[in-house]
Every structure is written in C-alpha cells, then in structure tokens.
Write a protein that holds these residues in place. Structure first.
Motif, PDB file in Angstrom:
ATOM      1  N   LEU A  23      24.007  20.032 -36.879  1.00  0.00           N
ATOM      2  CA  LEU A  23      24.273  20.564 -35.540  1.00  0.00           C
ATOM      3  C   LEU A  23      23.431  21.803 -35.287  1.00  0.00           C
ATOM      4  CD1 LEU A  23      28.178  20.263 -35.489  1.00  0.00           C
ATOM      5  CD2 LEU A  23      26.484  18.573 -34.757  1.00  0.00           C
ATOM      6  N   SER A  24      22.136  21.698 -35.485  1.00  0.00           N
ATOM      7  CA  SER A  24      21.273  22.872 -35.430  1.00  0.00           C
ATOM      8  C   SER A  24      20.723  23.189 -34.049  1.00  0.00           C
ATOM      9  CB  SER A  24      20.108  22.683 -36.403  1.00  0.00           C
ATOM     10  OG  SER A  24      19.369  21.523 -36.051  1.00  0.00           O
ATOM     11  N   ILE A  40      45.151  23.394 -28.610  1.00  0.00           N
ATOM     12  CA  ILE A  40      43.714  23.454 -28.868  1.00  0.00           C
ATOM     13  C   ILE A  40      43.155  22.046 -29.077  1.00  0.00           C
ATOM     14  CG2 ILE A  40      41.891  24.294 -30.408  1.00  0.00           C
ATOM     15  CD1 ILE A  40      43.160  26.510 -28.788  1.00  0.00           C
ATOM     16  N   MET A  41      42.123  21.713 -28.297  1.00  0.00           N
ATOM     17  CA  MET A  41      41.362  20.477 -28.488  1.00  0.00           C
ATOM     18  C   MET A  41      40.110  20.846 -29.263  1.00  0.00           C
ATOM     19  SD  MET A  41      39.417  18.058 -25.690  1.00  0.00           S
ATOM     20  CE  MET A  41      40.755  17.033 -25.119  1.00  0.00           C
ATOM     21  N   TYR A  42      39.908  20.187 -30.388  1.00  0.00           N
ATOM     22  CA  TYR A  42      38.742  20.417 -31.245  1.00  0.00           C
ATOM     23  C   TYR A  42      37.680  19.381 -30.897  1.00  0.00           C
ATOM     24  CZ  TYR A  42      42.356  22.928 -33.748  1.00  0.00           C
ATOM     25  OH  TYR A  42      43.387  23.780 -34.074  1.00  0.00           O
ATOM     26  N   VAL A  43      36.450  19.839 -30.670  1.00  0.00           N
ATOM     27  CA  VAL A  43      35.391  18.954 -30.185  1.00  0.00           C
ATOM     28  C   VAL A  43      34.125  19.173 -31.005  1.00  0.00           C
ATOM     29  CG1 VAL A  43      33.961  18.360 -28.193  1.00  0.00           C
ATOM     30  CG2 VAL A  43      36.355  19.007 -27.851  1.00  0.00           C
ATOM     31  N   ILE A  44      33.475  18.080 -31.368  1.00  0.00           N
ATOM     32  CA  ILE A  44      32.154  18.128 -31.990  1.00  0.00           C
ATOM     33  C   ILE A  44      31.220  17.300 -31.130  1.00  0.00           C
ATOM     34  CG2 ILE A  44      30.751  17.506 -33.994  1.00  0.00           C
ATOM     35  CD1 ILE A  44      33.238  17.909 -35.713  1.00  0.00           C
ATOM     36  N   ALA A  45      30.093  17.881 -30.756  1.00  0.00           N
ATOM     37  CA  ALA A  45      29.076  17.176 -29.979  1.00  0.00           C
ATOM     38  C   ALA A  45      27.802  17.100 -30.801  1.00  0.00           C
ATOM     39  CB  ALA A  45      28.808  17.903 -28.661  1.00  0.00           C
ATOM     40  N   SER A  46      27.149  15.939 -30.759  1.00  0.00           N
ATOM     41  CA  SER A  46      25.935  15.771 -31.555  1.00  0.00           C
ATOM     42  C   SER A  46      25.090  14.633 -31.003  1.00  0.00           C
ATOM     43  CB  SER A  46      26.293  15.477 -33.014  1.00  0.00           C
ATOM     44  OG  SER A  46      26.977  14.242 -33.108  1.00  0.00           O
ATOM     45  N   ILE A  47      23.880  14.548 -31.526  1.00  0.00           N
ATOM     46  CA  ILE A  47      23.030  13.380 -31.315  1.00  0.00           C
ATOM     47  C   ILE A  47      23.131  12.584 -32.616  1.00  0.00           C
ATOM     48  CG2 ILE A  47      20.700  12.539 -30.885  1.00  0.00           C
ATOM     49  CD1 ILE A  47      21.861  14.059 -28.506  1.00  0.00           C
ATOM     50  N   ASP A  48      23.653  11.379 -32.527  1.00  0.00           N
ATOM     51  CA  ASP A  48      23.916  10.567 -33.712  1.00  0.00           C
ATOM     52  C   ASP A  48      23.127   9.271 -33.614  1.00  0.00           C
ATOM     53  OD1 ASP A  48      24.970   9.349 -35.938  1.00  0.00           O
ATOM     54  OD2 ASP A  48      26.986   9.114 -35.128  1.00  0.00           O
ATOM     55  N   GLY A  49      22.077   9.147 -34.411  1.00  0.00           N
ATOM     56  CA  GLY A  49      21.265   7.935 -34.379  1.00  0.00           C
ATOM     57  C   GLY A  49      20.610   7.707 -33.033  1.00  0.00           C
ATOM     58  N   GLY A  50      20.314   8.799 -32.309  1.00  0.00           N
ATOM     59  CA  GLY A  50      19.707   8.683 -30.992  1.00  0.00           C
ATOM     60  C   GLY A  50      20.718   8.611 -29.863  1.00  0.00           C
ATOM     61  N   ASN A  51      21.990   8.401 -30.186  1.00  0.00           N
ATOM     62  CA  ASN A  51      23.051   8.367 -29.180  1.00  0.00           C
ATOM     63  C   ASN A  51      23.694   9.739 -29.047  1.00  0.00           C
ATOM     64  OD1 ASN A  51      22.914   5.533 -28.695  1.00  0.00           O
ATOM     65  ND2 ASN A  51      24.011   5.204 -30.608  1.00  0.00           N
ATOM     66  N   GLU A  52      24.080  10.088 -27.836  1.00  0.00           N
ATOM     67  CA  GLU A  52      24.829  11.317 -27.620  1.00  0.00           C
ATOM     68  C   GLU A  52      26.294  11.020 -27.931  1.00  0.00           C
ATOM     69  OE1 GLU A  52      21.917  13.090 -24.163  1.00  0.00           O
ATOM     70  OE2 GLU A  52      23.626  11.859 -23.554  1.00  0.00           O
ATOM     71  N   HIS A  53      26.931  11.897 -28.692  1.00  0.00           N
ATOM     72  CA  HIS A  53      28.261  11.641 -29.218  1.00  0.00           C
ATOM     73  C   HIS A  53      29.132  12.881 -29.053  1.00  0.00           C
ATOM     74  CE1 HIS A  53      30.990  11.648 -32.885  1.00  0.00           C
ATOM     75  NE2 HIS A  53      31.477  10.702 -32.112  1.00  0.00           N
ATOM     76  N   VAL A  54      30.340  12.687 -28.554  1.00  0.00           N
ATOM     77  CA  VAL A  54      31.325  13.757 -28.448  1.00  0.00           C
ATOM     78  C   VAL A  54      32.627  13.225 -29.037  1.00  0.00           C
ATOM     79  CG1 VAL A  54      32.595  15.285 -26.893  1.00  0.00           C
ATOM     80  CG2 VAL A  54      30.233  14.664 -26.350  1.00  0.00           C
ATOM     81  N   SER A  55      33.175  13.918 -30.027  1.00  0.00           N
ATOM     82  CA  SER A  55      34.471  13.531 -30.584  1.00  0.00           C
ATOM     83  C   SER A  55      35.476  14.632 -30.282  1.00  0.00           C
ATOM     84  CB  SER A  55      34.382  13.273 -32.085  1.00  0.00           C
ATOM     85  OG  SER A  55      34.083  14.463 -32.773  1.00  0.00           O
ATOM     86  N   ALA A  56      36.733  14.225 -30.062  1.00  0.00           N
ATOM     87  CA  ALA A  56      37.774  15.182 -29.702  1.00  0.00           C
ATOM     88  C   ALA A  56      39.055  14.854 -30.451  1.00  0.00           C
ATOM     89  CB  ALA A  56      38.032  15.133 -28.200  1.00  0.00           C
ATOM     90  N   SER A  57      39.765  15.900 -30.836  1.00  0.00           N
ATOM     91  CA  SER A  57      41.046  15.699 -31.509  1.00  0.00           C
ATOM     92  C   SER A  57      41.954  16.897 -31.269  1.00  0.00           C
ATOM     93  CB  SER A  57      40.847  15.484 -33.008  1.00  0.00           C
ATOM     94  OG  SER A  57      40.277  16.637 -33.592  1.00  0.00           O
ATOM     95  N   PHE A  58      43.228  16.653 -31.454  1.00  0.00           N
ATOM     96  CA  PHE A  58      44.252  17.689 -31.497  1.00  0.00           C
ATOM     97  C   PHE A  58      44.853  17.644 -32.902  1.00  0.00           C
ATOM     98  CE2 PHE A  58      44.277  16.591 -26.929  1.00  0.00           C
ATOM     99  CZ  PHE A  58      44.163  17.847 -26.365  1.00  0.00           C
ATOM    100  N   ASP A  59      45.582  18.680 -33.284  1.00  0.00           N
ATOM    101  CA  ASP A  59      46.206  18.685 -34.607  1.00  0.00           C
ATOM    102  C   ASP A  59      47.243  17.576 -34.767  1.00  0.00           C
ATOM    103  OD1 ASP A  59      44.855  20.782 -35.855  1.00  0.00           O
ATOM    104  OD2 ASP A  59      46.203  22.285 -34.998  1.00  0.00           O
ATOM    105  N   ASP A  60      47.999  17.317 -33.704  1.00  0.00           N
ATOM    106  CA  ASP A  60      49.174  16.469 -33.874  1.00  0.00           C
ATOM    107  C   ASP A  60      49.290  15.300 -32.899  1.00  0.00           C
ATOM    108  OD1 ASP A  60      49.569  17.998 -31.646  1.00  0.00           O
ATOM    109  OD2 ASP A  60      51.592  18.631 -32.163  1.00  0.00           O
ATOM    110  N   LYS A  61      48.234  15.046 -32.124  1.00  0.00           N
ATOM    111  CA  LYS A  61      48.312  13.927 -31.182  1.00  0.00           C
ATOM    112  C   LYS A  61      46.915  13.449 -30.824  1.00  0.00           C
ATOM    113  CE  LYS A  61      48.258  16.720 -26.999  1.00  0.00           C
ATOM    114  NZ  LYS A  61      48.747  16.838 -25.651  1.00  0.00           N
ATOM    115  N   MET A  62      46.848  12.257 -30.308  1.00  0.00           N
ATOM    116  CA  MET A  62      45.604  11.661 -29.847  1.00  0.00           C
ATOM    117  C   MET A  62      45.301  12.203 -28.443  1.00  0.00           C
ATOM    118  SD  MET A  62      43.416   9.104 -30.735  1.00  0.00           S
ATOM    119  CE  MET A  62      44.314   8.001 -31.777  1.00  0.00           C
ATOM    120  N   PRO A  63      44.045  12.544 -28.142  1.00  0.00           N
ATOM    121  CA  PRO A  63      43.715  12.942 -26.766  1.00  0.00           C
ATOM    122  C   PRO A  63      44.049  11.800 -25.793  1.00  0.00           C
ATOM    123  CG  PRO A  63      41.931  13.536 -28.244  1.00  0.00           C
ATOM    124  CD  PRO A  63      42.887  12.669 -29.040  1.00  0.00           C
TER     125      PRO A  63
END
Length: 103
Positions: A23-24, A40-63
């Motif tokens: 994630l540089s 708090i929603m935790y999010v990671i955004a990246s370019i993965d294999g040429g695709n743009e990718h955003v993942s999201a999670s909470f500690d105790d439930k699905m978004p």
C-alpha cells in the motif's frame, strides 16, 4: 478510483500492513477508519492484480448494503460506480465485504 489523498483525514498508518499489502501509493491505496452509526468501519483500498479493490469490515458485524453503497461513493466517482461490483458471498473473512472495479 478517486485520488485517495482526499480521504487523508480518515487514513490510518500501519507500516506492517502497508508493507504486507503493498500500500505504498497514497493516491490509490491505504488503510482508513470511518465512523458509521457510532461504530468504526475498517477499510483497506488497493490495486490488486490490476483491479481496484476496497474491503470493509466492522469488529462485530458485516457491513450492510447501505454501508457498502456509502463506501462506494467515498472511493469511486459516479461514473466509476457503474462498473463497481461486489465479490461473491462465501469469502472467508468474517464480517468483511469487498468492492472491485476493473479500470
């Protein structure tokens, strides 16, 4: 994907995760925390294999669908949203949902 430096107020520095996930480039990757309905929603955004990718999670439930719709608007422009898709269910990470876009 939008220029993610616009989301710098929500950016979290974690050198270990940044190095592990390459994630540089702050323009199109990073770790973020957003407050949604008091949680708090935790999010990671990246370019993965040429695709743009955003993942999201909470500690105790699905978004929720609403959370993911809101999240897509934070990371993608309106014209890009037409090409954003959610990964199939059954991904192994608990409480995590993913958005993808092939540029």
């Amino acid at each position: 994907m939008k220029d993610l430096r616009e989301l710098d107020p929500y950016r979290v520095k974690n050198p270990f995760v940044e190095a592990m996930l390459s994630l540089s480039n702050p323009r199109n990757s990073g770790i973020f925390e957003f407050k949604r309905n008091g949680t708090i929603m935790y999010v990671i955004a990246s370019i993965d294999g040429g695709n743009e990718h955003v993942s999201a999670s909470f500690d105790d439930k699905m978004p929720s669908e609403q959370d993911m719709e809101w999240l897509g608007k934070q990371f993608f422009s309106p014209e890009e949203l037409k090409a954003v898709y959610e990964s199939p269910s059954g991904m192994p990470e608990a409480h995590t949902r993913h958005l993808w876009r092939r540029p």
